[in-house]
Each structure stands twice: as C-alpha cells, then as structure tokens.
Design a protein around this motif. Structure first.
Motif: not given
Length: 289
Positions: A21-44
């Motif tokens: 509602q706030e970003y994808f539909i109105p097409e506005k950019p955003v930085v999500i700081e914790d979206l990848a925090k649970n990925w193995p890539a985050y630490s590896k």
C-alpha cells in the motif's frame, strides 16, 4: 549547486500490506533494513565466501569506457575466474564490474543462501542476478529495459544510489533509442554548466550498507557508485500490465535492434547524433536556451 535529492525512506519490520500500500502500488522506493536478516547470505556472503564457493567460475567484467563507433553497446571488457577478480577488488580501486550475473545458471548452490521475500509480489525466479563492483566504479544512469521491479540486496561493502522517477525523464538527458542517460555525465559530480537541466530534476538517494534491501520501482532511473568493493543480489518482479508488456516488447524487439543496426551502419556518427539530440531535447523540455 547540487542535485535536488531527498533521502529514500528506511524501514524495519515492514508488513506485506504496508509494503504493497505504501510503496509497491504507488511505485515509491524504500530501503528495508531487515528484509534479509534471516538469510544465510546475511552472515555468509563476503568475498572470501565467494572465492571459496565460486572462485573457479569464469565471469564477464565490464568497465566504465563508453562504447564507441561500431562497438557493441553492452559487451564485456574481459573475462576471468572470479577468484582473480576478487584479488583485483581487494588490491585497490578499479572500475571493473560484474553485471547482471545469473546466479542460478552459474552458481546454483548459492541460491540456497537466500529466499524470495513474502511481500505480495510475484518474483521471476529464473533470474536472481549478482552485481559486484570495485571501489570508485560507477553505473551509468539508466532504467531497466524489461521494466522490472527490482529488489536490490547489498551484502558486502557500501554503495551510493541515486534514483529518479519516470516523470523526471525529460530533465536527465535521456539518450534517444536507448534506456540510458548520457554516459559522459558523472551523476556523482555533474557539470551543471554543460547540463543545467539536471538542477531542475527531483530525485532520491541513499547509501546502502550490509543487509540493506532497496526497492526500485519499474522504469525508475538509477545511478550507482561503489564507495567500497561491494557485492549485491537483485531479485526481479516483471511487469504484468498489458501496457508495460507492450513497452518491453518494443524496447527489446524494435528499439534495441534499431540502435544496434544504426551503430553498425553509421558508427561514431550515430553515437554523436544521439548525444546531440539528447541535449537538444532536454534543454527544450527544461526551457533552457
């Protein structure tokens, strides 16, 4: 004089509904700081890990030199094993970049290190792509030919990103028959005397660090400067509206092929003509004499 840029919002704990509602539909950019925090890539995911897991993979590398004359506009400057490229990155500044490297096709085991976010978006799962750049390297201002919505995850290093929405296209010296701004313009330090329309353009910026995920909406212009050697992953969601699908087909089947044919026929004269036309059109749009 500086570019007119505002900071891209930074969020944590963003729900699927809030994102849509706030970003994808109105097409506005955003930085999500914790979206990848649970990925193995985050630490590896760092350069040592990629040297170990994919060091022997031969990768295409691109530099900052604009294509001239009859040269292909998107050809790699060289190829080498990834471990040798990492050695170059760690030795000091370099403009060599890995661009749009298909992780699934070339390093399939590394796909296990991340997940597609549950954001209510349909991802194109055949094309997780890796971007790597050396300190000081830059990516020319452009938008993606396939008009994808991009989710850009940064893991190693720091990078500066400048974005402009589609409604600012008339002010940023778009080159005709292409999806780039004039390559001679350094968006990190633009010459406003030569390119005064840039001062009127209204854009956004952020500096990405480890773990940041930047949502870049479809057809948004983006410029990137690698402030340190950096490694990033982009996950893509392709357009679904008939209008945008038609534009993608036009870009790929007509515009790109026409531009390549004209390069072969006219060489540097075609490149110079397009740049002159970019300036003329931009200054007319910006009402600059």
């Amino acid at each position: 004089m500086k570019l007119d840029l505002q900071n891209i919002p930074r969020r944590k704990g963003l729900s699927q509904d809030e994102f849509l509602q706030e970003y994808f539909i109105p097409e506005k950019p955003v930085v999500i700081e914790d979206l990848a925090k649970n990925w193995p890539a985050y630490s590896k995911w760092d350069f040592d890990y990629f040297r170990e897991k994919a060091g022997e993979v031969v990768v295409p590398l691109y530099d900052s030199k604009p294509a001239k004359g009859r040269q292909a506009s998107h050809g790699p400057a060289m190829k080498m094993p990834l471990k040798e490229y990492i050695d170059i990155l760690e030795a000091g500044p370099t403009d060599l970049r890995m661009f749009f490297f298909n992780l699934l096709q070339n390093c399939p085991e590394l796909v296990e290190d991340f997940q597609y976010p549950e954001l209510g978006v349909k991802f194109f799962k055949k094309l997780p792509v890796l971007f790597v750049g050396g300190e000081g390297s830059k990516v020319v201002m452009h938008y993606d030919m396939d008009l994808a919505n991009n989710f850009h995850f940064n893991f190693t290093g720091k990078k500066k990103v400048i974005l402009y929405p589609p409604d600012q296209t008339g002010l940023i010296y778009k080159v005709p028959y292409s999806i780039v701004s004039m390559e001679i313009i350094d968006m990190d330090a633009p010459d406003f005397e030569k390119y005064p329309a840039l001062a009127k353009a209204k854009g956004f910026e952020t500096r990405m660090v480890h773990g940041d995920a930047l949502y870049i909406p479809s057809k948004w212009w983006h410029f990137i400067k690698y402030e340190t050697p950096s490694l990033s992953l982009t996950l893509r969601s392709l357009p679904r509206s008939p209008k945008k699908i038609a534009e993608v087909l036009k870009n790929i089947l007509i515009m790109r092929n026409y531009d390549n044919v004209m390069r072969k026929i006219k060489g540097q004269r075609w490149v110079d003509y397009k740049n002159e036309l970019a300036i003329k059109r931009t200054h007319k749009y910006a009402e600059i004499d």
